[in-house]
Design a protein around this motif. Structure first.
Motif, PDB file in Angstrom:
ATOM      1  N   PRO A 116     -17.983   9.081 -12.795  1.00  0.00           N
ATOM      2  CA  PRO A 116     -17.075   8.037 -12.289  1.00  0.00           C
ATOM      3  C   PRO A 116     -15.602   8.401 -12.407  1.00  0.00           C
ATOM      4  O   PRO A 116     -14.793   8.020 -11.561  1.00  0.00           O
TER       5      PRO A 116
ATOM      6  N   GLN B  51     -14.838  10.730  -9.546  1.00  0.00           N
ATOM      7  CA  GLN B  51     -14.912   9.955  -8.307  1.00  0.00           C
ATOM      8  C   GLN B  51     -13.672   9.085  -8.119  1.00  0.00           C
ATOM      9  O   GLN B  51     -13.159   8.933  -7.009  1.00  0.00           O
ATOM     10  N   SER B  52     -13.177   8.486  -9.224  1.00  0.00           N
ATOM     11  CA  SER B  52     -11.980   7.648  -9.111  1.00  0.00           C
ATOM     12  C   SER B  52     -10.758   8.486  -8.749  1.00  0.00           C
ATOM     13  O   SER B  52      -9.895   8.060  -7.988  1.00  0.00           O
TER      14      SER B  52
ATOM     15  N   LEU C 143     -10.831  11.278  -6.991  1.00  0.00           N
ATOM     16  CA  LEU C 143     -10.953  11.689  -5.590  1.00  0.00           C
ATOM     17  C   LEU C 143     -10.689  10.555  -4.610  1.00  0.00           C
ATOM     18  O   LEU C 143     -10.341  10.785  -3.457  1.00  0.00           O
ATOM     19  N   SER C 144     -10.865   9.326  -5.080  1.00  0.00           N
ATOM     20  CA  SER C 144     -10.727   8.191  -4.163  1.00  0.00           C
ATOM     21  C   SER C 144      -9.306   7.664  -4.058  1.00  0.00           C
ATOM     22  O   SER C 144      -8.989   6.906  -3.143  1.00  0.00           O
ATOM     23  N   ILE C 145      -8.397   8.040  -5.011  1.00  0.00           N
ATOM     24  CA  ILE C 145      -7.048   7.484  -4.964  1.00  0.00           C
ATOM     25  C   ILE C 145      -6.140   8.359  -4.099  1.00  0.00           C
ATOM     26  O   ILE C 145      -6.415   9.534  -3.856  1.00  0.00           O
ATOM     27  N   SER C 146      -5.022   7.737  -3.642  1.00  0.00           N
ATOM     28  CA  SER C 146      -4.062   8.458  -2.817  1.00  0.00           C
ATOM     29  C   SER C 146      -3.111   9.266  -3.699  1.00  0.00           C
ATOM     30  O   SER C 146      -3.085   9.123  -4.920  1.00  0.00           O
TER      31      SER C 146
ATOM     32  N   GLU D 256      -0.812   7.163  -5.755  1.00  0.00           N
ATOM     33  CA  GLU D 256      -1.460   6.541  -6.907  1.00  0.00           C
ATOM     34  C   GLU D 256      -1.772   7.556  -7.993  1.00  0.00           C
ATOM     35  O   GLU D 256      -1.841   7.225  -9.171  1.00  0.00           O
TER      36      GLU D 256
END
Length: 662
Positions: free
Chosen positions: A360, A363-364, A366-369, A372
């Motif tokens: 997780p 994954q977090s 990789l998911s933020i811009s 961020e």
């Protein structure tokens, strides 16, 4: 490493031009007493004029103090304005010999002819070429005038000071300063005296009573204070350079931090890559062996099926009917077996897919811009220094009401209401009459001169320069620019805005600060230029939307003060919109008018509390004046050199209350 101007501060080879930071070349002096190289001043004038190429300028702003400076002859071409400002002969006399320049004949120079001067007439205060000197000595009126050679002037500052004798008036070109008004703390010429100071009680004749004006401070103390100012300015520049120099390693540290973060992440990802590769290869090999075994089984069955196929065809071709029957029955059994076997194979055989299941945390990430993930953050900290020299002891000053002027005009039918007031250059006053949609011009003795009808209800008014004022029109989304020349008020242009304007103040460099509308419990002040273009907008929280707000700017044009009556507060911002302090004592109710005196002390009117709050520049209380304050004070203005205050009020709407700061 970036180079800064700090290298200039250690040079001490004589006076330097504030623009080019080099030794003066033909120092020209403005009425505010600041001097600049002739070429530097001309470049500044050209730049200022270019900003307003569609408007006919009659003045410039001093590059140092931003005070207005008009040439002696305003209708001369802009390229000749520099020569219309006088040479600072005192400053020129103390320049190093290598930087001195030839003095030109004043009379010929005004004609555009550059003739070297040979002498200086003490009586006429003019430099003259040899031809002009010959004529001067022949004339009966001037033959006895004292002439000093230019060479003697250039080499001897003592002679220059003898010629200077005194100083000339900044408001009345060429007139000598002869008096000093102690009531208003200003020097004045003969014209100033008869125009504005004839009724003052303490006017000193400088020739007769100069000792009465001698200050307690000695020359050594004044020079010591000036050296303190120099020291603090140098310290400030050094602090700026140190700040810049300190930023470079900080930026390098930032990149190193990112590099280290990347290195750690890469290290973890490299290890993960090894594990994935090893595990993937194991899975691949096992799957290859398993699939090869399955294919081998399928190949055996395939051959068995083919053999049965050939066997069946042979029996049907050469065998008897009994053989055919028995073979058919046998093949049918085999066929069922083969079908079931193939079906079982399809059920058990699946397409294998290999993926990486990230944690997780990964994954977090990789998911933020990018914004961020991280950003550069700047923080500021102030460096406090003690005041380099003493200022006027404002706590000992008394605000005394000296007069009340009733300006009820018989020619006006409607009820008058003065919501804005300001001093024009000099001592004349211009007032915004809200109810009658007009501006009223008053003399220095507060006598009516003229009025001008506006296109809407004026709320507030401010001076832009020597000839123009700006008026905010309430509920009109407009700012009207007026020229005030002599006794005539004329419209110049109208700025249309997208917001309702109330308080308005000049912010220097042709800019204005305007109190904008309140929307969704957000107040705002807006910085605009002379064309009305918005340069920046700054918001602040308010308890509810309100309209009766005033605004002011300090003398250095670095701070904005906004009165917010719904919060019973005065807010102070810097020009970047950062709130510096909030003043909201219990005895300030519904603040309205706000103004700043020449010492940057702040005055705010409590409309409901009926008082005047005088604050220091940092927002601390100096005094709260209650005695003699009109009921519901509204607008306020301050004469910057004479410490005169004018206050209007909502109760007696036609009266001006005059105060003196003593």
């Amino acid at each position: 490493m970036l180079k800064m101007a700090t290298d200039k501060i250690e040079t001490d080879e004589g006076p330097c031009c504030p623009i080019c930071l080099e030794q003066f070349s033909i120092p020209r002096q403005l009425p505010c007493a600041h001097s600049f190289c002739e070429k530097c001043l001309q470049s500044h004038i050209t730049t200022e004029y270019a900003k307003y190429e569609n408007e006919k300028l009659t003045y410039i702003k001093c590059p140092v103090c931003r005070n207005s400076a008009s040439p002696a002859i305003k209708d001369r071409p802009i390229s000749e304005w520099t020569t219309l400002f006088p040479v600072n002969t005192v400053l020129q006399s103390i320049l190093p010999a290598k930087s001195k320049v030839d003095r030109l004949c004043d009379a010929r120079n005004s004609e555009g002819v550059h003739a070297p001067a040979e002498g200086y007439c003490v009586a006429c205060k003019e430099s003259m070429c040899i031809d002009c000197l010959k004529v001067h000595k022949k004339l009966k009126i001037s033959k006895d005038h004292t002439i000093i050679s230019v060479d003697e002037l250039a080499c001897n500052p003592r002679n220059v000071m003898k010629l200077a004798n005194g100083f000339t008036c900044s408001e009345h070109h060429g007139e000598d300063i002869k008096y000093y008004c102690k009531d208003h703390s200003v020097p004045c010429c003969g014209t100033c005296f008869f125009d504005s100071h004839k009724i003052c009680s303490k006017v000193i004749d400088l020739k007769k009573d100069l000792p009465a004006l001698q200050r307690d401070s000695s020359l050594e103390e004044i020079i010591a204070d000036m050296k303190k100012i120099e020291m603090h300015l140098k310290k400030f520049m050094e602090m700026n350079e140190a700040c810049v120099n300190a930023l470079e390693p900080q930026v390098e540290r930032l990149t190193n931090q990112i590099r280290e973060v990347r290195k750690k992440i890469n290290s973890v990802l490299d290890e993960l890559e090894k594990r994935v590769k090893t595990e993937g290869n194991r899975i691949y090999k096992e799957e290859v062996i398993r699939k090869q075994d399955e294919n081998q089984q399928c190949l055996s069955i395939l051959h068995s099926v083919r053999n049965s196929h050939y066997f069946l065809e042979t029996v049907y071709k050469y065998g008897s009917n009994l053989q055919k029957f028995l073979m058919t029955e046998t093949m049918m059994s085999q066929l069922y077996f083969y079908c079931n076997l193939v079906g079982e194979k399809y059920e058990k055989t699946n397409k294998l897919a290999v993926t990486v299941q990230f944690s997780p945390t990964i994954q977090s990430i990789l998911s933020i811009s990018l914004s961020e993930l991280g950003k550069v953050v700047t923080t500021t900290s102030s460096n406090t220094l003690p005041l380099p020299c003493s200022q006027r002891p404002t706590k000992d000053c008394q605000l005394e009401r000296v007069d009340v002027i009733d300006l009820k005009l018989p020619t006006v039918k409607g009820a008058q209401w003065y919501t804005g007031v300001t001093f024009l250059p000099g001592e004349r006053v211009i007032i915004a009459d809200y109810n009658n949609k007009q501006c009223i011009l008053l003399s220095s003795s507060y006598q009516f001169i003229t009025s001008h009808t506006l296109t809407g209800n004026p709320w507030n008014i401010c001076v832009l320069d020597d000839q123009e004022v700006a008026v905010s029109l309430y509920n009109q989304c407009k700012i009207q620019i007026l020229s005030v020349i002599g006794d005539v008020i004329r419209p110049v242009r109208t700025i249309t805005t997208t917001y309702n304007c109330t308080g308005i103040a000049t912010a220097g460099n042709g800019d204005m600060v305007v109190r904008g509308p309140c929307v969704n419990n957000k107040g705002q002040w807006i910085l605009i230029n002379m064309r009305g273009d918005v340069k920046c907008t700054h918001q602040y929280d308010i308890p509810f939307n309100e309209g009766y707000n005033y605004i002011a700017v300090n003398n250095m044009k670095t701070r904005v003060y906004v009165s917010v009556y719904g919060m019973n507060s005065l807010l102070c911002f810097d020009m970047d919109g950062r709130k510096l302090f909030t003043y909201s004592p219990d005895n300030l109710r519904e603040p309205h008018g706000v103004a700043v005196d020449r010492y940057d002390n702040i005055y705010v009117l409590g409309n409901w509390s009926n008082n005047i709050h005088q604050l220091s520049p940092n927002g601390s209380v100096i005094q709260v004046v209650k005695t003699g304050v009109p009921k519901s004070p509204m607008a306020i203005c301050i004469h910057q050199s004479k410490d005169i205050l004018i206050i209007t009020n909502r109760q007696d709407r036609t009266k001006l209350h005059i105060y003196q700061l003593k």
